[in-house]
Write a protein that holds these residues in place. Sequence first.
Motif, short mmCIF file in Angstrom:
data_model
loop_
_atom_site.label_atom_id
_atom_site.label_comp_id
_atom_site.label_asym_id
_atom_site.label_seq_id
_atom_site.Cartn_x
_atom_site.Cartn_y
_atom_site.Cartn_z
N ILE A 170 48.03 45.00 34.38
CA ILE A 170 47.84 43.60 34.70
C ILE A 170 46.36 43.39 34.99
O ILE A 170 45.80 44.07 35.85
CB ILE A 170 48.69 43.17 35.91
CG1 ILE A 170 50.17 43.50 35.66
CG2 ILE A 170 48.52 41.68 36.19
CD1 ILE A 170 51.07 43.29 36.88
N MET A 216 52.45 49.60 34.79
CA MET A 216 52.24 48.22 34.39
C MET A 216 50.73 48.00 34.28
O MET A 216 49.99 48.46 35.14
CB MET A 216 52.77 47.23 35.44
CG MET A 216 54.19 47.38 35.87
SD MET A 216 54.52 46.25 37.28
CE MET A 216 56.25 46.59 37.59
N THR A 248 60.01 48.98 32.97
CA THR A 248 59.09 47.93 33.38
C THR A 248 58.66 47.11 32.17
O THR A 248 58.68 47.57 31.03
CB THR A 248 57.81 48.50 34.04
OG1 THR A 248 57.15 49.36 33.11
CG2 THR A 248 58.12 49.26 35.31
N GLY A 296 54.46 41.73 37.04
CA GLY A 296 55.18 42.89 36.54
C GLY A 296 56.62 42.88 36.99
O GLY A 296 56.95 42.35 38.06
N VAL A 300 55.65 43.54 31.59
CA VAL A 300 54.72 42.59 32.21
C VAL A 300 54.80 41.28 31.46
O VAL A 300 54.75 41.25 30.22
CB VAL A 300 53.28 43.13 32.20
CG1 VAL A 300 52.31 42.06 32.71
CG2 VAL A 300 53.18 44.39 33.04
#
Length: 329
Positions: free
Chosen positions: A194, A192, A243, A250, A245
Motif C-alpha cells: 500500500i 500487502m 490478502t 488491505g 488490497v
Amino acid sequence: MNRSLLMIAGLAAIGFSCGKNNDTTEFGDWTRKSDFEGVARGGAASFVIGTKAYVATGLNSNSERLSDMWEYDSQLNTWTQKANFPGVARALGSGFAANNKGYVGLGQNANNQYLKDFYSYDPTANKWTKIADYMGSARSGSVSFVINNKGYVGTGYDGNYVNDIYSYDPAADAWTKETSYAGVKRRGAVSMVINNVAYVGTGENNGSSQRDWWVYDPATKVWTQKLDFTSDQSTIARRNASTFVIGNIGYLLMGEGGDSFVWSYDPATDIWTKVQDISTGSWKVKPSIRSLAVSFSINNIGYITTGGSSTRYDDIYAFDPSKKRVVAE
C-alpha cells in the motif's frame, strides 16, 4: 496502555453502530465466478498482469505436485490453460509480477526437497524462461511482494525457519540481499503493498501461529512494527491466510487457525477492523473458510480461489467492499 488495548479502543471508537438496536453495518459482498478449470489444489503460486490473474503449480487432493498454469480473465470471467510451468512440479512456491511478466519459483517437489529455481513468464508469447536462481537458500512457504517493479521474496522454511529477504531486478536478472524481516522467523506469512511500502505478518514459527505486523520501506530499507493483527477474538493468529488490497485498504481473511471474519487494515490509522462475518447465513453466496488459497485484486475487486480445509477447492469468489448490509443484533 499496550498495543492490543490501543487497537481495541480504536475499534470501539469507530464501531459501526447505525440506527435502532445498535444494528451493525457489514461491508462487502461476494459473487461466485466461473470455477477454476484446473484440478482443485492448495499451495499454488500466482501473479496478476493487467486484468488477468495466473495460477500455477500447487498440490492436488492426492498430494501430487502440479506444473500446469491457468489464466483468469476478470473481464470475460473465463479460464484458459496456458503453457505449463517448465520447472519440476511443486507446491508452496512463490509468485509475483513485474514489468508485465510473471515470476514463479521456490517450493517443494514430490520428494519434499526444497527448491530455489525461478522462471519468468511472458503472457504475450505464452512462454517461460529460466532466470537467475534465488539468492537465498532453497525453501518453501515464503512471502512475496512487488514495489517499483522489483520483486521481493523472503522468509519461509528451508529445514529451519528463515527471515531473510531478497529483491529481484528484472532488468539486471539479479537478486540483491535486503534487510531481513524484523519479526521472528516464519513461514506461511502474508503481505500487502500500500503506497509503495510492504506490510508483512502472521504466519507460523515453531508450531505457533503469529499475529505481529510490520511495514518495510524499500527507500530506507527499514522494518517498523505496527499494531498486531489482534482483537478480543481468540482465533486471530494464523498461518497461510489470504490478502488483497483495494484502494489504500488491505484485507486479510481465512487461513489455518483463522476465524470467519474479513478484516480490513487502514495504514493511515494503523487500525484493524472487522468488516464482515463470512459464516453468517444471509449472504447469497460466500466462500468456504480455507487456507493455502490464491488471492489477488483487479479493478477494486478482491478474489479468492483454490486452497482447502478438509478438501481442496476449485471455486472462485469476488469481493466488492463498496456493497454493504445492515445486520440486526
